[in-house]
Design an enzyme around this catalytic site. Structure first.
Site, PDB file in Angstrom:
ATOM      1  N   ASN A   1       3.706  -4.183  -5.447  1.00  0.00           N
ATOM      2  CA  ASN A   1       3.223  -2.811  -5.513  1.00  0.00           C
ATOM      3  C   ASN A   1       2.654  -2.425  -4.156  1.00  0.00           C
ATOM      4  OD1 ASN A   1       2.583  -0.332  -6.560  1.00  0.00           O
ATOM      5  ND2 ASN A   1       1.024  -1.049  -7.983  1.00  0.00           N
TER       6      ASN A   1
ATOM      7  N   HIS B   1       2.246  -2.347   1.741  1.00  0.00           N
ATOM      8  CA  HIS B   1       2.957  -2.866   0.575  1.00  0.00           C
ATOM      9  C   HIS B   1       2.664  -4.360   0.484  1.00  0.00           C
ATOM     10  CE1 HIS B   1       6.110  -2.890  -2.552  1.00  0.00           C
ATOM     11  NE2 HIS B   1       6.268  -4.139  -2.152  1.00  0.00           N
ATOM     12  N   CYS B   2       2.204  -4.782  -0.678  1.00  0.00           N
ATOM     13  CA  CYS B   2       1.798  -6.176  -0.866  1.00  0.00           C
ATOM     14  C   CYS B   2       2.793  -6.887  -1.790  1.00  0.00           C
ATOM     15  CB  CYS B   2       0.392  -6.233  -1.466  1.00  0.00           C
ATOM     16  SG  CYS B   2      -0.209  -7.924  -1.747  1.00  0.00           S
ATOM     17  N   VAL B   3       3.449  -7.923  -1.270  1.00  0.00           N
ATOM     18  CA  VAL B   3       4.432  -8.649  -2.083  1.00  0.00           C
ATOM     19  C   VAL B   3       3.763  -9.441  -3.204  1.00  0.00           C
ATOM     20  CG1 VAL B   3       6.119  -8.819  -0.222  1.00  0.00           C
ATOM     21  CG2 VAL B   3       4.383 -10.601  -0.473  1.00  0.00           C
ATOM     22  N   TRP B   4       2.477  -9.753  -3.028  1.00  0.00           N
ATOM     23  CA  TRP B   4       1.773 -10.532  -4.049  1.00  0.00           C
ATOM     24  C   TRP B   4       1.562  -9.746  -5.336  1.00  0.00           C
ATOM     25  CZ3 TRP B   4       0.859 -15.656  -3.712  1.00  0.00           C
ATOM     26  CH2 TRP B   4       0.936 -16.245  -2.450  1.00  0.00           C
TER      27      TRP B   4
END
Length: 287
Positions: free
Chosen positions: A142, A136-139
């Site tokens: 998504n 999971h990528c906070v940037w």
């Protein structure tokens, strides 16, 4: 510590990260184009320098377009979720149907209360199972999974190239920064934007280089970040089909689409791994 609140907080943080990305692009654009190379293009009488400025501005805008295209594609593309009533079809020598789970070969998620296809994992932030989940990528607010992993890799690539370009073209101005600061020949706003853009881009170049090297290694062995911890030191990974086929499992077979954040219809139809439900495995390894 309430883990659910922590995961929800990561999701809120992600929306802030999108604004941070836009702000970073704006600062870099002002420093590179508006403050540095556009004045050289319109005011300098030296043809060679003007031509260089024109080239830099064109390349900058091309990479920026590709960066933003890849970024918003990975942000708004669903990485793939398990169908509500998914049930694995039995049989098939070339497909591996077991997920790494304590529930058995079929795979079952007690949180979603549904069967799990191979390589599927539950994301605590998104509160659902994600097909071929990488992380999971906070940037991007998504998950990175089967259906948007290519777009994520392209986002990394174009961001690295853009920030590298920014560092190189801002380096002469950054060196002159100290003399200009002493002479007060430039406004504080221009100097601040120059230093901020150079330092941020340099930091991104160094961090992205490590991240790209890591994902190239994962791509070459057809492994996700999650699966690195599941291989248990096995020399032969069952999904490792060889470097070329591993690459095609993510980027497709149509070379014209490799550097674009989209797929051809043929690849979407013929490559089952892009849908995230079925994955070919090596024939020399038993399931």
């Amino acid at each position: 510590m309430n883990l659910f609140r922590f995961c929800s907080g990561l999701r809120v943080l992600g929306y802030f990260m999108i604004l941070l990305v836009i702000a970073f692009v704006a600062v870099s654009y002002y420093a590179v184009v508006v403050n540095t190379w556009w004045p050289i293009l319109i005011e300098n009488n030296h043809r060679a320098l003007s031509a260089l400025a024109c080239l830099i501005i064109l390349v900058f805008h091309f990479l920026l377009i590709m960066l933003l295209w890849s970024y918003f594609t990975v942000v708004f593309t669903d990485p793939g979720s398990v169908p509500e009533h998914f049930r694995r079809e039995l049989g098939g020598d070339s497909l591996e149907a077991g997920a790494s789970t304590e529930q058995g070969a079929f795979g079952y998620c007690p949180k979603c209360r549904n069967a799990k296809p191979p390589r599927c994992h539950h994301c605590s932030v998104c509160q659902r199972c994600v097909l071929k989940m990488d992380h999971h990528c906070v940037w991007i607010v998504n998950c990175v999974g089967a259906r948007n992993y290519k777009f994520f890799l392209l986002f990394l690539l174009y961001t690295f190239l853009e920030t590298m370009l920014d560092v190189v073209v801002l380096l002469p101005s950054f060196i002159e920064f100290f003399s200009q600061a002493i002479k007060h020949s430039s406004s504080p706003g221009q100097l601040a934007s120059l230093v901020l853009a150079f330092v941020l881009n340099l930091a991104f170049v160094l961090s992205l280089l490590c991240f790209i090297v890591m994902h190239l290694s994962l791509l070459s062995t057809n492994t996700t970040s999650v699966e690195v911890h599941e291989k248990n030191g096995d020399v032969r990974w069952k999904y490792d089909l060889g470097k070329k086929k591993n690459f095609e499992q993510v980027f497709g077979k149509k070379k014209a689409f490799w550097l674009l954040p989209l797929y051809s219809k043929d690849d979407l139809h013929n490559i089952t791994s892009l849908q995230g439900l079925e994955f070919p495995t090596r024939s020399d390894i038993d399931p």
